[in-house]
Design a protein around this motif. Structure first.
Motif, PDB file in Angstrom:
ATOM      1  N   MET A   1       0.838  -1.186   0.000  1.00 43.89           N
ATOM      2  CA  MET A   1       0.000   0.000   0.000  1.00 43.89           C
ATOM      3  C   MET A   1       0.876   1.240   0.000  1.00 43.89           C
ATOM      4  O   MET A   1       1.899   1.284   0.658  1.00 43.89           O
ATOM      5  N   SER A   2       0.450   2.260  -0.678  1.00 40.09           N
ATOM      6  CA  SER A   2       1.235   3.479  -0.754  1.00 40.09           C
ATOM      7  C   SER A   2       0.993   4.355   0.453  1.00 40.09           C
ATOM      8  O   SER A   2      -0.057   4.319   1.067  1.00 40.09           O
ATOM      9  N   SER A   3       1.991   5.146   0.817  1.00 44.69           N
ATOM     10  CA  SER A   3       1.854   6.088   1.914  1.00 44.69           C
ATOM     11  C   SER A   3       1.476   7.446   1.360  1.00 44.69           C
ATOM     12  O   SER A   3       1.812   7.807   0.241  1.00 44.69           O
ATOM     13  N   THR A   4       0.751   8.217   2.175  1.00 42.60           N
ATOM     14  CA  THR A   4       0.395   9.560   1.760  1.00 42.60           C
ATOM     15  C   THR A   4       1.495  10.520   2.151  1.00 42.60           C
ATOM     16  O   THR A   4       2.298  10.256   3.039  1.00 42.60           O
ATOM     17  N   THR A   5       1.541  11.667   1.485  1.00 46.33           N
ATOM     18  CA  THR A   5       2.478  12.724   1.833  1.00 46.33           C
ATOM     19  C   THR A   5       1.796  13.666   2.805  1.00 46.33           C
ATOM     20  O   THR A   5       0.808  14.322   2.452  1.00 46.33           O
ATOM     21  N   VAL A   6       2.270  13.723   4.030  1.00 47.33           N
ATOM     22  CA  VAL A   6       1.570  14.455   5.072  1.00 47.33           C
ATOM     23  C   VAL A   6       2.074  15.885   5.142  1.00 47.33           C
ATOM     24  O   VAL A   6       3.267  16.141   5.245  1.00 47.33           O
ATOM     25  N   SER A   7       1.143  16.832   5.082  1.00 44.81           N
ATOM     26  CA  SER A   7       1.460  18.245   5.159  1.00 44.81           C
ATOM     27  C   SER A   7       1.811  18.629   6.587  1.00 44.81           C
ATOM     28  O   SER A   7       1.333  18.014   7.541  1.00 44.81           O
ATOM     29  N   PRO A   8       2.658  19.663   6.781  1.00 39.12           N
ATOM     30  CA  PRO A   8       2.970  20.113   8.133  1.00 39.12           C
ATOM     31  C   PRO A   8       1.811  20.829   8.807  1.00 39.12           C
ATOM     32  O   PRO A   8       1.830  21.045  10.018  1.00 39.12           O
ATOM     33  N   HIS A   9       0.796  21.226   8.048  1.00 40.59           N
ATOM     34  CA  HIS A   9      -0.358  21.909   8.616  1.00 40.59           C
ATOM     35  C   HIS A   9      -1.282  20.912   9.320  1.00 40.59           C
ATOM     36  O   HIS A   9      -1.233  19.709   9.071  1.00 40.59           O
ATOM     37  N   ALA A  10      -2.149  21.437  10.207  1.00 40.58           N
ATOM     38  CA  ALA A  10      -3.236  20.618  10.735  1.00 40.58           C
ATOM     39  C   ALA A  10      -4.096  20.138   9.570  1.00 40.58           C
ATOM     40  O   ALA A  10      -4.278  20.851   8.577  1.00 40.58           O
ATOM     41  N   ALA A  11      -4.602  18.918   9.671  1.00 40.61           N
ATOM     42  CA  ALA A  11      -5.436  18.397   8.595  1.00 40.61           C
ATOM     43  C   ALA A  11      -6.675  19.263   8.408  1.00 40.61           C
ATOM     44  O   ALA A  11      -7.051  19.605   7.282  1.00 40.61           O
ATOM     45  N   ILE A  12      -7.319  19.596   9.500  1.00 40.29           N
ATOM     46  CA  ILE A  12      -8.494  20.472   9.482  1.00 40.29           C
ATOM     47  C   ILE A  12      -8.308  21.521  10.571  1.00 40.29           C
ATOM     48  O   ILE A  12      -7.945  21.190  11.700  1.00 40.29           O
ATOM     49  N   ARG A  13      -8.541  22.750  10.219  1.00 39.27           N
ATOM     50  CA  ARG A  13      -8.548  23.823  11.220  1.00 39.27           C
ATOM     51  C   ARG A  13      -9.720  24.749  10.923  1.00 39.27           C
ATOM     52  O   ARG A  13      -9.866  25.240   9.806  1.00 39.27           O
ATOM     53  N   VAL A  14     -10.572  24.942  11.921  1.00 36.42           N
ATOM     54  CA  VAL A  14     -11.662  25.910  11.791  1.00 36.42           C
ATOM     55  C   VAL A  14     -11.559  26.884  12.955  1.00 36.42           C
ATOM     56  O   VAL A  14     -11.266  26.503  14.093  1.00 36.42           O
ATOM     57  N   ASP A  15     -11.776  28.155  12.662  1.00 34.65           N
ATOM     58  CA  ASP A  15     -11.685  29.209  13.674  1.00 34.65           C
ATOM     59  C   ASP A  15     -12.910  30.104  13.573  1.00 34.65           C
ATOM     60  O   ASP A  15     -13.126  30.767  12.546  1.00 34.65           O
ATOM     61  N   GLY A  16     -13.718  30.076  14.624  1.00 36.63           N
ATOM     62  CA  GLY A  16     -14.901  30.925  14.684  1.00 36.63           C
ATOM     63  C   GLY A  16     -15.894  30.671  13.564  1.00 36.63           C
ATOM     64  O   GLY A  16     -16.630  31.576  13.156  1.00 36.63           O
ATOM     65  N   LEU A  17     -15.945  29.431  13.082  1.00 40.73           N
ATOM     66  CA  LEU A  17     -16.785  29.111  11.927  1.00 40.73           C
ATOM     67  C   LEU A  17     -18.264  29.253  12.286  1.00 40.73           C
ATOM     68  O   LEU A  17     -18.752  28.630  13.243  1.00 40.73           O
ATOM     69  N   THR A  18     -18.974  30.059  11.521  1.00 46.46           N
ATOM     70  CA  THR A  18     -20.385  30.341  11.784  1.00 46.46           C
ATOM     71  C   THR A  18     -21.147  30.326  10.467  1.00 46.46           C
ATOM     72  O   THR A  18     -20.665  30.822   9.453  1.00 46.46           O
ATOM     73  N   LYS A  19     -22.336  29.714  10.499  1.00 47.91           N
ATOM     74  CA  LYS A  19     -23.183  29.703   9.313  1.00 47.91           C
ATOM     75  C   LYS A  19     -24.630  29.946   9.702  1.00 47.91           C
ATOM     76  O   LYS A  19     -25.188  29.237  10.547  1.00 47.91           O
ATOM     77  N   ARG A  20     -25.216  30.952   9.093  1.00 50.51           N
ATOM     78  CA  ARG A  20     -26.624  31.278   9.284  1.00 50.51           C
ATOM     79  C   ARG A  20     -27.390  31.037   7.987  1.00 50.51           C
ATOM     80  O   ARG A  20     -26.899  31.325   6.902  1.00 50.51           O
ATOM     81  N   PHE A  21     -28.591  30.499   8.146  1.00 48.78           N
ATOM     82  CA  PHE A  21     -29.542  30.412   7.048  1.00 48.78           C
ATOM     83  C   PHE A  21     -30.749  31.244   7.467  1.00 48.78           C
ATOM     84  O   PHE A  21     -31.613  30.771   8.202  1.00 48.78           O
ATOM     85  N   GLY A  22     -30.758  32.501   7.033  1.00 49.25           N
ATOM     86  CA  GLY A  22     -31.803  33.403   7.515  1.00 49.25           C
ATOM     87  C   GLY A  22     -31.676  33.594   9.016  1.00 49.25           C
ATOM     88  O   GLY A  22     -30.617  33.977   9.522  1.00 49.25           O
TER      89      GLY A  22
END
Length: 302
Positions: A1-22
């Motif tokens: 199996m092949s290995s992935t190339t891992v980025s130095p960044h966090a895989a997911i980062r969310v900061d103050g994420l907000t979503k309004r629908f109306g």
């Protein structure tokens, strides 16, 4: 199996994420960082904001405020971000006139690369007939096509939204094996699920979402220590006293020689009391993730 190339960044980062629908606030000031290589469980009932959060991570909708990145790439930059991830929705729609084999080949050409040998192995393990057109597939078989395509990819991030919908228990076990193998390859897995035993079995940490807000994020053992544990004991002679014992929330007399003790936090102080008594039987039960989940949402969640 092949290995992935891992980025130095966090895989997911969310900061103050907000979503309004109306007037509806679907996601409320969500902040979260998931390191590369982690299997992260994302829990919450219908309407909690899980699917909206995933759509924001995939760049399918834009936030009202806040930011989301995938390995440092803005989620809104769909062209770049989607080179780094593979996605499995809870209700898979396929091209009806293409066979399973044709769909897997098409997805391989448009995605971030595929380990062809591993894909062949996955087809066998998921017992998938690739010669039939997709319009003849059951819900479970459509799900299998998407899972094979995702797990065979070299994508650094797998976003799985209710991925075992329609699978039988045997295939659910196969899914868990695939998650473990993805972790071994260094891939990051973001798993949104109502199957709490599944999350408990495969995840390193879990986040619990309530009404668009993250109410807890911790490892499975840490979450359990935050909640109550039940100890039932049988004894001879004098009843053990738990007055002023740290961590003892409640003591219930089941009969003349049995007690049920409810603990919050580490059980050490209560166990020391039991060690001084003439105990005949003892059983200790940690809360399941299901019970922890219901704790957050109250009796209405039942």
């Amino acid at each position: 199996m092949s290995s992935t190339t891992v980025s130095p960044h966090a895989a997911i980062r969310v900061d103050g994420l907000t979503k309004r629908f109306g007037r509806t606030l679907a996601v409320d000031d969500l902040s979260l960082a998931i390191p590369a290589g982690e299997v992260f469980g994302f829990l919450g009932p219908n309407g909690a904001g899980k699917s909206t959060t995933i759509r924001l991570l995939l760049g399918l909708i834009l936030p009202s405020s806040g930011t989301a990145t995938v390995f440092g790439v803005p989620a809104s930059d769909v062209r770049r971000a989607h080179r780094l991830l593979a996605y499995v929705p809870g209700d898979v729609a396929l091209w009806p006139d293409l066979t399973g084999a044709e769909i897997l080949e098409l997805l391989a050409r448009t995605g971030p690369g595929v380990d062809a040998r591993y894909r062949t192995e996955l087809v066998r393990r998921f017992m998938l007939d690739l010669d039939k057109p997709a319009k003849t597939y059951s819900t479970g078989n459509r799900q299998k096509v998407a899972l094979v395509a995702a797990f065979a990819t070299r994508a650094e991030l797998l976003v799985l939204d209710e991925p075992t919908s329609g699978l039988d228990p045997l295939m659910e076990q196969e899914f868990r094996r695939c998650v473990a193998e993805a972790r071994e390859r260094g891939q990051t897995v973001f798993l949104s699920s109502h199957q709490l035993t599944e999350v408990e079995a495969v995840c390193d940490r879990v986040g619990i979402l309530r009404a668009g807000r993250l109410v807890e994020i911790a490892g499975i053992p840490e979450l359990r220590r935050l909640h109550r544990t039940t100890v039932e004991v049988g004894y001879h002679g004098e009843e053990p006293s738990f007055v002023d014992v740290p961590g003892v929330v409640e003591v219930e007399r089941l009969d003349r020689s049995r007690l049920r003790i409810t603990l919050s936090g580490p059980p050490g102080p209560a166990l020391r009391v039991l060690a001084r008594a003439d105990i005949t039987t003892v059983s200790m039960r940690e809360p399941t993730l299901q019970e922890i989940f219901l704790d957050y949402y109250g009796e209405n969640a039942r």
